[in-house]
Scaffold this motif. Structure first.
Motif, short mmCIF file in Angstrom:
data_model
loop_
_atom_site.label_atom_id
_atom_site.label_comp_id
_atom_site.label_asym_id
_atom_site.label_seq_id
_atom_site.Cartn_x
_atom_site.Cartn_y
_atom_site.Cartn_z
N ALA A 4 53.66 39.86 24.14
CA ALA A 4 54.56 40.00 25.29
C ALA A 4 53.93 40.87 26.36
O ALA A 4 54.04 40.59 27.56
N ARG A 5 53.24 41.94 25.95
CA ARG A 5 52.57 42.83 26.89
C ARG A 5 51.46 42.08 27.64
O ARG A 5 51.32 42.19 28.86
N ASN A 6 50.69 41.28 26.92
CA ASN A 6 49.63 40.49 27.55
C ASN A 6 50.20 39.43 28.50
O ASN A 6 49.67 39.20 29.58
N PHE A 7 51.29 38.80 28.08
CA PHE A 7 51.92 37.79 28.93
C PHE A 7 52.46 38.42 30.20
O PHE A 7 52.29 37.87 31.29
N PHE A 8 53.08 39.58 30.09
CA PHE A 8 53.60 40.28 31.27
C PHE A 8 52.46 40.67 32.21
O PHE A 8 52.57 40.51 33.43
N ALA A 9 51.36 41.17 31.66
CA ALA A 9 50.21 41.54 32.49
C ALA A 9 49.63 40.31 33.19
O ALA A 9 49.24 40.37 34.36
N LEU A 10 49.59 39.18 32.50
CA LEU A 10 49.09 37.94 33.09
C LEU A 10 49.99 37.50 34.24
O LEU A 10 49.50 37.11 35.31
N MET A 11 51.28 37.56 34.05
CA MET A 11 52.21 37.17 35.10
C MET A 11 52.10 38.10 36.32
O MET A 11 52.12 37.64 37.46
N VAL A 12 51.97 39.38 36.09
CA VAL A 12 51.79 40.33 37.20
C VAL A 12 50.51 40.01 37.95
O VAL A 12 50.47 40.02 39.20
N ALA B 3 43.21 28.94 44.84
CA ALA B 3 42.85 29.81 43.71
C ALA B 3 44.06 30.05 42.81
O ALA B 3 43.95 30.02 41.58
N THR B 4 45.22 30.30 43.41
CA THR B 4 46.43 30.53 42.62
C THR B 4 46.81 29.29 41.83
O THR B 4 47.12 29.37 40.63
N LEU B 5 46.77 28.13 42.48
CA LEU B 5 47.14 26.91 41.78
C LEU B 5 46.15 26.60 40.66
O LEU B 5 46.55 26.13 39.59
N ALA B 6 44.87 26.86 40.88
CA ALA B 6 43.87 26.62 39.83
C ALA B 6 44.11 27.55 38.64
O ALA B 6 44.03 27.12 37.48
N GLU B 7 44.40 28.81 38.91
CA GLU B 7 44.65 29.75 37.82
C GLU B 7 45.93 29.39 37.06
O GLU B 7 45.99 29.50 35.83
N LEU B 8 46.96 28.96 37.77
CA LEU B 8 48.19 28.54 37.09
C LEU B 8 47.94 27.30 36.23
O LEU B 8 48.48 27.18 35.13
N LEU C 152 47.88 37.74 42.81
CA LEU C 152 46.97 36.77 43.40
C LEU C 152 47.71 35.87 44.39
O LEU C 152 47.22 35.61 45.49
N ALA C 153 48.89 35.42 44.01
CA ALA C 153 49.67 34.57 44.89
C ALA C 153 50.07 35.31 46.16
O ALA C 153 50.05 34.74 47.26
N SER C 154 50.41 36.58 46.04
CA SER C 154 50.81 37.34 47.23
C SER C 154 49.64 37.55 48.18
O SER C 154 49.79 37.49 49.39
N VAL C 155 48.44 37.78 47.63
CA VAL C 155 47.26 37.93 48.48
C VAL C 155 46.96 36.62 49.21
O VAL C 155 46.72 36.60 50.42
N GLU C 156 46.99 35.52 48.49
CA GLU C 156 46.73 34.23 49.12
C GLU C 156 47.83 33.84 50.10
O GLU C 156 47.55 33.26 51.14
N LEU C 157 49.06 34.17 49.79
CA LEU C 157 50.16 33.87 50.69
C LEU C 157 50.03 34.65 51.99
O LEU C 157 50.31 34.12 53.07
N ALA C 158 49.58 35.89 51.91
CA ALA C 158 49.34 36.68 53.12
C ALA C 158 48.24 36.05 53.96
O ALA C 158 48.34 35.99 55.20
N GLU C 159 47.20 35.56 53.31
CA GLU C 159 46.11 34.90 54.04
C GLU C 159 46.60 33.61 54.69
O GLU C 159 46.28 33.32 55.85
N VAL C 160 47.39 32.83 53.97
CA VAL C 160 47.93 31.59 54.52
C VAL C 160 48.86 31.90 55.70
O VAL C 160 48.82 31.22 56.73
N ARG C 161 49.67 32.94 55.55
CA ARG C 161 50.59 33.32 56.63
C ARG C 161 49.81 33.71 57.88
O ARG C 161 50.16 33.32 58.99
#
Length: 130
Positions: free
Chosen positions: A23-31, A117-122, A36-45
């Motif tokens: 659960a700890r590893n899964f939570f860290a992965l989701m964070v 990058a986000t979509l590839a990682e997901l 990553l999504a927020s960084v890319e979303l800022a770049e797209v914006r």
């Protein structure tokens, strides 16, 4: 200090400890993925905002230029062509508008507004979990 002899086996961690670690590893992965999504979303914006500003300035400049050149063309050609010059100008504007539409579609199909990058990682995460 504990004295462990080499012959003494350490029991494996229990189910609860293993589930907590997972659960700890899964939570860290989701964070990590959210960051990553927020960084890319800022770049797209930022790219989208630049595109909108450049497009707005271009549209305003093009409208003024188009109005003045059209007025000049109609004024200079009216004696020779009469009302036919209006048909020619309308057809030319239609061709230009269709060309701009196809150019805008090609810009969007290049994927500059996507988050690759986000979509590839997901996708990698989905493949690893399944």
């Amino acid at each position: 200090m504990e004295n462990k002899s080499p012959g003494t086996a350490v029991p494996p961690p229990g189910l609860i400890v293993g589930m907590a670690g997972m659960a700890r590893n899964f939570f860290a992965l989701m964070v990590n993925r959210i960051e990553l999504a927020s960084v890319e979303l800022a770049e797209v914006r930022t790219n989208l905002l630049k595109l909108i500003l450049v497009a707005a300035a271009g549209v305003i400049a093009a409208c003024f230029a188009l109005a003045f050149w059209t007025g000049l063309l109609v004024y200079l050609s009216w004696d020779a062509l009469g009302w036919k010059i209006l048909l020619i100008v309308a057809a030319a504007f239609t061709v230009v508008a269709v060309g701009i539409l196809f150019y805008a579609k090609s810009m969007l199909s290049q994927g500059s507004l996507s988050m690759p990058a986000t979509l590839a990682e997901l996708r990698n995460d989905r493949d690893a979990l399944l």
